[in-house]
Write a protein that holds these residues in place. Structure first.
Motif, mmCIF file in Angstrom:
data_model
loop_
_atom_site.group_PDB
_atom_site.id
_atom_site.type_symbol
_atom_site.label_atom_id
_atom_site.label_comp_id
_atom_site.label_asym_id
_atom_site.label_seq_id
_atom_site.Cartn_x
_atom_site.Cartn_y
_atom_site.Cartn_z
ATOM 1 N N PHE A 1 62.444 56.657 72.697
ATOM 2 C CA PHE A 1 61.471 55.598 72.983
ATOM 3 C C PHE A 1 62.112 54.223 72.799
ATOM 4 C CE2 PHE A 1 58.376 58.880 72.982
ATOM 5 C CZ PHE A 1 57.240 58.374 73.597
ATOM 6 N N TYR A 2 62.854 54.040 71.715
ATOM 7 C CA TYR A 2 63.514 52.751 71.482
ATOM 8 C C TYR A 2 64.435 52.399 72.652
ATOM 9 C CZ TYR A 2 62.244 53.618 66.528
ATOM 10 O OH TYR A 2 61.592 53.884 65.353
ATOM 11 N N LEU A 3 65.289 53.349 73.023
ATOM 12 C CA LEU A 3 66.263 53.088 74.081
ATOM 13 C C LEU A 3 65.579 52.900 75.433
ATOM 14 C CD1 LEU A 3 69.024 55.635 72.987
ATOM 15 C CD2 LEU A 3 69.079 53.150 72.723
ATOM 16 N N ALA A 4 64.516 53.666 75.689
ATOM 17 C CA ALA A 4 63.784 53.525 76.952
ATOM 18 C C ALA A 4 63.154 52.145 77.080
ATOM 19 C CB ALA A 4 62.704 54.597 77.056
ATOM 20 N N MET A 5 62.738 51.575 75.954
ATOM 21 C CA MET A 5 62.136 50.239 75.964
ATOM 22 C C MET A 5 63.194 49.136 75.905
ATOM 23 S SD MET A 5 58.994 50.893 76.344
ATOM 24 C CE MET A 5 59.389 52.459 77.141
ATOM 25 N N TYR B 1 78.091 53.897 74.301
ATOM 26 C CA TYR B 1 77.296 52.900 75.027
ATOM 27 C C TYR B 1 77.157 51.565 74.295
ATOM 28 C CZ TYR B 1 76.028 56.771 78.068
ATOM 29 O OH TYR B 1 76.082 57.828 78.943
ATOM 30 N N LYS B 2 77.568 51.491 73.031
ATOM 31 C CA LYS B 2 77.411 50.254 72.249
ATOM 32 C C LYS B 2 75.946 49.794 72.275
ATOM 33 C CE LYS B 2 81.879 50.487 72.046
ATOM 34 N NZ LYS B 2 82.490 51.205 70.911
ATOM 35 N N CYS B 3 75.049 50.756 72.029
ATOM 36 C CA CYS B 3 73.612 50.489 72.125
ATOM 37 C C CYS B 3 72.967 50.268 70.762
ATOM 38 C CB CYS B 3 72.914 51.650 72.833
ATOM 39 S SG CYS B 3 73.174 53.252 72.026
ATOM 40 N N GLY B 4 73.768 50.164 69.718
ATOM 41 C CA GLY B 4 73.231 49.963 68.381
ATOM 42 C C GLY B 4 74.308 50.184 67.339
ATOM 43 N N MET B 5 73.862 50.537 66.131
ATOM 44 C CA MET B 5 74.777 50.763 65.019
ATOM 45 C C MET B 5 74.362 52.031 64.282
ATOM 46 S SD MET B 5 76.887 48.133 65.025
ATOM 47 C CE MET B 5 77.613 48.224 63.378
ATOM 48 N N TYR B 6 75.339 52.736 63.728
ATOM 49 C CA TYR B 6 74.996 53.828 62.825
ATOM 50 C C TYR B 6 75.440 53.454 61.417
ATOM 51 C CZ TYR B 6 79.786 55.305 64.184
ATOM 52 O OH TYR B 6 81.125 55.353 64.481
ATOM 53 N N VAL B 7 74.672 53.924 60.437
ATOM 54 C CA VAL B 7 74.917 53.573 59.039
ATOM 55 C C VAL B 7 74.987 54.846 58.204
ATOM 56 C CG1 VAL B 7 73.783 51.327 59.238
ATOM 57 C CG2 VAL B 7 72.431 53.320 58.553
ATOM 58 N N LYS B 8 75.713 54.760 57.114
ATOM 59 C CA LYS B 8 75.808 55.909 56.203
ATOM 60 C C LYS B 8 74.686 55.887 55.170
ATOM 61 C CE LYS B 8 80.813 56.559 56.678
ATOM 62 N NZ LYS B 8 80.666 57.798 57.474
ATOM 63 N N SER C 1 69.318 50.340 77.442
ATOM 64 C CA SER C 1 68.709 50.848 78.679
ATOM 65 C C SER C 1 69.675 51.764 79.424
ATOM 66 C CB SER C 1 68.295 49.681 79.579
ATOM 67 O OG SER C 1 67.283 48.913 78.966
ATOM 68 N N ARG C 2 70.940 51.391 79.434
ATOM 69 C CA ARG C 2 71.954 52.203 80.123
ATOM 70 C C ARG C 2 72.091 53.573 79.458
ATOM 71 N NH1 ARG C 2 77.759 52.342 80.097
ATOM 72 N NH2 ARG C 2 77.756 50.906 78.326
ATOM 73 N N CYS C 3 72.065 53.597 78.136
ATOM 74 C CA CYS C 3 72.162 54.861 77.405
ATOM 75 C C CYS C 3 70.973 55.757 77.729
ATOM 76 C CB CYS C 3 72.233 54.593 75.903
ATOM 77 S SG CYS C 3 72.311 56.095 74.896
ATOM 78 N N ASN D 1 69.040 55.749 80.429
ATOM 79 C CA ASN D 1 69.086 56.219 81.818
ATOM 80 C C ASN D 1 70.126 57.312 82.029
ATOM 81 O OD1 ASN D 1 67.029 54.533 82.764
ATOM 82 N ND2 ASN D 1 68.437 52.810 83.018
ATOM 83 N N GLN D 2 71.224 57.240 81.299
ATOM 84 C CA GLN D 2 72.282 58.235 81.462
ATOM 85 C C GLN D 2 72.036 59.503 80.644
ATOM 86 O OE1 GLN D 2 75.015 58.264 83.505
ATOM 87 N NE2 GLN D 2 74.162 56.417 84.424
ATOM 88 N N GLU D 3 71.563 59.344 79.419
ATOM 89 C CA GLU D 3 71.531 60.466 78.482
ATOM 90 C C GLU D 3 70.146 61.037 78.201
ATOM 91 O OE1 GLU D 3 74.228 61.806 77.445
ATOM 92 O OE2 GLU D 3 75.723 60.270 77.928
ATOM 93 N N LEU D 4 69.096 60.223 78.336
ATOM 94 C CA LEU D 4 67.791 60.643 77.829
ATOM 95 C C LEU D 4 66.671 60.592 78.860
ATOM 96 C CD1 LEU D 4 68.020 58.812 74.382
ATOM 97 C CD2 LEU D 4 68.141 61.277 74.753
ATOM 98 N N ASN D 5 67.005 60.305 80.105
ATOM 99 C CA ASN D 5 65.984 60.257 81.154
ATOM 100 C C ASN D 5 65.431 61.668 81.363
ATOM 101 O OD1 ASN D 5 64.923 60.473 83.960
ATOM 102 N ND2 ASN D 5 65.417 58.298 83.984
ATOM 103 N N PHE D 6 64.217 61.896 80.915
ATOM 104 C CA PHE D 6 63.688 63.263 80.859
ATOM 105 C C PHE D 6 63.588 63.932 82.230
ATOM 106 C CE2 PHE D 6 60.711 66.710 80.295
ATOM 107 C CZ PHE D 6 61.085 67.251 79.078
ATOM 108 N N PRO D 7 62.981 63.294 83.240
ATOM 109 C CA PRO D 7 62.868 63.973 84.541
ATOM 110 C C PRO D 7 64.218 64.373 85.127
ATOM 111 C CG PRO D 7 61.430 62.062 84.464
ATOM 112 C CD PRO D 7 62.299 61.988 83.246
#
Length: 389
Positions: A307-311, A330-337, A361-363, A365-371
């Motif tokens: 949902f976050y990435l779709a928005m 995709y450089k769409c965020g950060m991961y933390v320990k 948005s790119r991530c 569309n490429q990885e999580l676009n359900f249809p």
């Protein structure tokens, strides 16, 4: 010719808030199928309300006593499924998780109907071995039946390659049967609504970091809240959940005791997927952290991430396989320990915010676009049905 009808069996009560299952039903009805969905009702999550007259949703009233519920829920599902499906002809059954695939497998033997195993929450042998003796015996029996029927399923749907690898090994599955469909949501035009948040009284000049969904110790909300003083001075934390729990009450008490009302806001209205999407669009960053208490959490790309990435908003997530892949590629965020690293992650994202948003948005569309990913399921069902005809 067999009517275009599919039976879906779900052995828990959160069907109404499962983006993958709601999306599955949406796409199958669009493809012309009639759906009978049988599920256990849970008042915490409410009834599943079908969007199409092609869907017949049957809610099974479950036991309030948790021990009776655990012991007899599968039997309830099986009896109800037989009662609903006994006189119908089906193209396919879909069994969701362990109880669902056991039900679909037994019905398949009786009605000579193929079935698909839809795995969302894994029950692993490792997690079973850590439980108490009485519960362990029950879960081992459940795991045996799940393994038996999952190996005989025509196809297995699972949400990513890491889970696919683990489940294939744990249940000794044929890799050729695996169809990977992400835990995501199929957005329709009617979901694009504007849900106002003025009632929360969040200052307009603040950057909103949002966390949606269930609030429990597993989601580390208490640790996130305790890290708030390490955040960017313009950042505030918005928690949205529809479920009031003792844990949430403890979070509220901590906020009041530490006078953090100006930094942390809580929304507890029951919202549909369109309203949740609108709420997320008004935020700047989405957060999803989980304690690695079992393999489901360790491998978790939760539905809220999609949902976050779709928005189009960047994410802050755990340093775990599939989410690390998303962030690295995709450089769409950060991961933390740990939650203590959230403040620095917020600063990095805000320093190059527009790029992170485009990449989010790119991530999606490429990885999580359900249809796009579910298309392989509908094509398989369609092709199998043509052979049978």
């Amino acid at each position: 010719m067999t009517e275009k009808r599919i039976g879906i069996f779900v052995n828990y009560g959160w069907l109404s808030i499962s983006p993958s299952l709601v999306s599955t039903i949406r796409l199958l009805t669009e493809d012309g199928y009639f759906i009978d969905v049988v599920y256990l009702y849970d008042e915490q999550f409410g009834l599943f309300e079908p969007e199409s007259d092609r869907v017949n949703a049957v809610a099974i009233r479950n036991f309030k006593n948790k021990y009776l519920r655990k012991c007899f829920s599968l039997l309830q599902l099986l009896v109800s499924a037989f009662r609903i499906a006994g006189w119908q002809k089906y193209r396919f059954f879909v069994g969701v998780d362990q109880g669902g695939v056991i039900t679909a497998g037994i019905l398949s033997k009786v009605k000579k109907t193929p079935y698909i195993y839809y795995s969302l929450e894994m029950l692993t042998r490792e997690s079973i071995d850590k439980t108490k003796t009485a519960k362990r015996l029950f879960l081992r029996c459940k795991k045996f039946l799940e393994t038996y029927f999952s190996r005989r399923a025509d196809r297995i749907i699972i949400q990513d390659k890491y889970r696919a690898g683990f489940l294939t090994e744990d249940n000794m599955l044929d890799k050729k049967k695996i169809l990977i469909v992400p835990n995501s949501f199929y957005f329709l035009a009617k979901d694009n609504i504007d849900y106002g948040i003025s009632y929360l009284q969040i200052p307009l000049d603040k950057k909103i970091v949002i966390c949606t969904g269930t609030v429990s110790p597993i989601t580390q909300i208490d640790e996130i809240v305790k890290s708030i003083n390490l955040w960017h001075s313009d950042a505030v934390f918005l928690i949205h959940t529809s479920y009031i729990t003792i844990y949430l009450d403890e979070i509220r008490q901590y906020i009041e005791q530490n006078k953090l009302e100006h930094k942390i806001f809580i929304s507890t209205k029951r919202l549909n997927f369109g309203e949740v999407s609108s709420l997320i669009r008004k935020a700047d960053i989405g957060i999803a952290l989980y304690k690695s208490v079992d393999m489901n959490r360790h491998l978790c790309p939760s539905g809220k991430v999609s949902f976050y990435l779709a928005m189009g908003i960047p994410i802050i997530v755990n340093d775990i396989p599939i989410l690390r892949d998303f962030v690295d590629e995709y450089k769409c965020g950060m991961y933390v320990k740990t939650p203590k690293e959230i403040g620095e992650a917020i600063r990095i994202i805000l320093n190059d915010y527009s790029s992170f948003c485009v990449n989010a948005s790119r991530c999606y569309n490429q990885e999580l676009n359900f249809p796009k990913h579910f298309k392989k399921v509908t094509e398989y069902i369609r092709g199998f049905s043509q052979i049978c005809e």
